[in-house]
Design a protein around this motif. Structure first.
Motif, PDB file in Angstrom:
ATOM      1  N   CYS A  20       0.843  -1.192   0.000  1.00 55.72           N
ATOM      2  CA  CYS A  20       0.000   0.000   0.000  1.00 55.72           C
ATOM      3  C   CYS A  20       0.881   1.247   0.000  1.00 55.72           C
ATOM      4  O   CYS A  20       2.070   1.165   0.267  1.00 55.72           O
ATOM      5  CB  CYS A  20      -0.922   0.002   1.222  1.00 55.72           C
ATOM      6  SG  CYS A  20      -0.058   0.030   2.807  1.00 55.72           S
ATOM      7  N   PRO A  21       0.309   2.418  -0.265  1.00 56.61           N
ATOM      8  CA  PRO A  21       1.117   3.636  -0.245  1.00 56.61           C
ATOM      9  C   PRO A  21       1.337   4.193   1.162  1.00 56.61           C
ATOM     10  O   PRO A  21       2.304   4.895   1.400  1.00 56.61           O
ATOM     11  CB  PRO A  21       0.316   4.613  -1.097  1.00 56.61           C
ATOM     12  CG  PRO A  21      -1.090   4.145  -0.987  1.00 56.61           C
ATOM     13  CD  PRO A  21      -1.020   2.649  -0.834  1.00 56.61           C
ATOM     14  N   ASP A  22       0.436   3.891   2.116  1.00 60.39           N
ATOM     15  CA  ASP A  22       0.505   4.469   3.460  1.00 60.39           C
ATOM     16  C   ASP A  22       0.137   3.398   4.501  1.00 60.39           C
ATOM     17  O   ASP A  22      -1.038   3.234   4.828  1.00 60.39           O
ATOM     18  CB  ASP A  22      -0.445   5.666   3.545  1.00 60.39           C
ATOM     19  CG  ASP A  22      -0.359   6.411   4.861  1.00 60.39           C
ATOM     20  OD1 ASP A  22       0.220   5.884   5.840  1.00 60.39           O
ATOM     21  OD2 ASP A  22      -0.886   7.535   4.925  1.00 60.39           O
ATOM     22  N   GLU A  25      -2.092   4.493   7.569  1.00 60.89           N
ATOM     23  CA  GLU A  25      -3.495   4.765   7.262  1.00 60.89           C
ATOM     24  C   GLU A  25      -4.268   3.483   7.009  1.00 60.89           C
ATOM     25  O   GLU A  25      -5.386   3.310   7.493  1.00 60.89           O
ATOM     26  CB  GLU A  25      -3.611   5.706   6.059  1.00 60.89           C
ATOM     27  CG  GLU A  25      -5.033   5.990   5.636  1.00 60.89           C
ATOM     28  CD  GLU A  25      -5.917   6.599   6.723  1.00 60.89           C
ATOM     29  OE1 GLU A  25      -7.144   6.440   6.630  1.00 60.89           O
ATOM     30  OE2 GLU A  25      -5.401   7.229   7.663  1.00 60.89           O
ATOM     31  N   LEU A  26      -3.693   2.557   6.258  1.00 66.93           N
ATOM     32  CA  LEU A  26      -4.399   1.308   5.999  1.00 66.93           C
ATOM     33  C   LEU A  26      -4.512   0.480   7.274  1.00 66.93           C
ATOM     34  O   LEU A  26      -5.547  -0.149   7.529  1.00 66.93           O
ATOM     35  CB  LEU A  26      -3.706   0.517   4.887  1.00 66.93           C
ATOM     36  CG  LEU A  26      -4.565  -0.546   4.216  1.00 66.93           C
ATOM     37  CD1 LEU A  26      -5.864   0.017   3.674  1.00 66.93           C
ATOM     38  CD2 LEU A  26      -3.774  -1.227   3.114  1.00 66.93           C
ATOM     39  N   ALA A  27      -3.489   0.512   8.123  1.00 63.48           N
ATOM     40  CA  ALA A  27      -3.556  -0.186   9.411  1.00 63.48           C
ATOM     41  C   ALA A  27      -4.641   0.416  10.292  1.00 63.48           C
ATOM     42  O   ALA A  27      -5.359  -0.308  10.988  1.00 63.48           O
ATOM     43  CB  ALA A  27      -2.205  -0.126  10.117  1.00 63.48           C
ATOM     44  N   THR A  42       6.828   0.372  12.026  1.00 60.61           N
ATOM     45  CA  THR A  42       7.987   1.151  11.607  1.00 60.61           C
ATOM     46  C   THR A  42       7.456   2.165  10.599  1.00 60.61           C
ATOM     47  O   THR A  42       6.260   2.185  10.295  1.00 60.61           O
ATOM     48  CB  THR A  42       9.080   0.276  10.951  1.00 60.61           C
ATOM     49  OG1 THR A  42       8.585  -0.229   9.708  1.00 60.61           O
ATOM     50  CG2 THR A  42       9.514  -0.850  11.860  1.00 60.61           C
ATOM     51  N   ASP A  43       8.341   2.959  10.039  1.00 62.27           N
ATOM     52  CA  ASP A  43       7.918   3.944   9.063  1.00 62.27           C
ATOM     53  C   ASP A  43       7.305   3.306   7.815  1.00 62.27           C
ATOM     54  O   ASP A  43       6.392   3.845   7.222  1.00 62.27           O
ATOM     55  CB  ASP A  43       9.098   4.840   8.671  1.00 62.27           C
ATOM     56  CG  ASP A  43       8.663   6.045   7.864  1.00 62.27           C
ATOM     57  OD1 ASP A  43       7.604   6.627   8.189  1.00 62.27           O
ATOM     58  OD2 ASP A  43       9.373   6.395   6.906  1.00 62.27           O
ATOM     59  N   GLY A  44       7.789   2.122   7.430  1.00 66.89           N
ATOM     60  CA  GLY A  44       7.327   1.498   6.198  1.00 66.89           C
ATOM     61  C   GLY A  44       6.510   0.240   6.371  1.00 66.89           C
ATOM     62  O   GLY A  44       6.141  -0.408   5.384  1.00 66.89           O
ATOM     63  N   TYR A  59       2.645  -2.989   4.083  1.00 64.84           N
ATOM     64  CA  TYR A  59       3.996  -2.637   3.681  1.00 64.84           C
ATOM     65  C   TYR A  59       3.959  -1.491   2.680  1.00 64.84           C
ATOM     66  O   TYR A  59       3.238  -1.550   1.688  1.00 64.84           O
ATOM     67  CB  TYR A  59       4.664  -3.868   3.056  1.00 64.84           C
ATOM     68  CG  TYR A  59       6.043  -3.607   2.540  1.00 64.84           C
ATOM     69  CD1 TYR A  59       7.122  -3.517   3.402  1.00 64.84           C
ATOM     70  CD2 TYR A  59       6.257  -3.440   1.178  1.00 64.84           C
ATOM     71  CE1 TYR A  59       8.401  -3.265   2.922  1.00 64.84           C
ATOM     72  CE2 TYR A  59       7.536  -3.185   0.687  1.00 64.84           C
ATOM     73  CZ  TYR A  59       8.591  -3.100   1.569  1.00 64.84           C
ATOM     74  OH  TYR A  59       9.846  -2.846   1.093  1.00 64.84           O
ATOM     75  N   ARG A  60       4.765  -0.450   2.946  1.00 60.95           N
ATOM     76  CA  ARG A  60       4.831   0.705   2.045  1.00 60.95           C
ATOM     77  C   ARG A  60       5.518   0.312   0.743  1.00 60.95           C
ATOM     78  O   ARG A  60       6.617  -0.234   0.740  1.00 60.95           O
ATOM     79  CB  ARG A  60       5.605   1.854   2.678  1.00 60.95           C
ATOM     80  CG  ARG A  60       5.698   3.090   1.758  1.00 60.95           C
ATOM     81  CD  ARG A  60       6.512   4.226   2.346  1.00 60.95           C
ATOM     82  NE  ARG A  60       6.264   4.483   3.749  1.00 60.95           N
ATOM     83  CZ  ARG A  60       5.231   5.186   4.237  1.00 60.95           C
ATOM     84  NH1 ARG A  60       4.348   5.715   3.404  1.00 60.95           N
ATOM     85  NH2 ARG A  60       5.081   5.371   5.532  1.00 60.95           N
TER      86      ARG A  60
END
Length: 126
Positions: A20-22, A25-27, A42-44, A59-60
């Motif tokens: 996903c891109p974010d 947000e999806l979490a 984490t950040d990604g 995962y970003r």
């Protein structure tokens, strides 16, 4: 002569991870939809779940392209099936959290197809 076959290695299901891109947000969407806490972040990457139980990860992916289901130009690759007791109530709650109802609904009396905030199709089924 008997051959010795070693026992299979212990393998356990840990998680399904969606690109996903974010991830945050999806979490947030799935955490609220499924009442799952954040187990790791984490950040990604964000993992939802309870200690010792399988989880749901995000995962970003910087060049993420959402699936175009039912058109297959960008395939859906995978989707989640969520069980519900009341289709209308579950759909309303998930839409309020950020899902979008898909235009195509093959079996609307038994199953609804929604798109999560990153565009992944998922089903809610009686």
């Amino acid at each position: 002569m008997t051959s010795h076959v070693p026992p299979p290695p212990a393998i356990r299901y840990l998680a399904v991870t969606l690109d996903c891109p974010d991830p945050a947000e999806l979490a947030r969407f799935y955490s609220e939809a499924l009442n799952l806490p954040v187990a790791h972040s984490t950040d990604g990457f964000v993992l939802l779940g309870h200690e010792g139980a399988p989880g749901l990860g995000f995962y970003r992916l910087d060049d993420y392209q959402p699936p175009t289901w039912p058109d297959s130009s960008v395939p859906k690759q995978a989707h989640l099936d969520l069980g519900v007791d009341d289709l209308d109530a579950a759909e309303a709650r998930l839409v309020a959290l950020g899902a979008v109802k898909a235009n195509t609904q093959p079996l609307p009396d038994r199953r609804r197809i929604l798109l999560d905030p990153a565009g992944h199709p998922f089903c809610i089924t009686l």
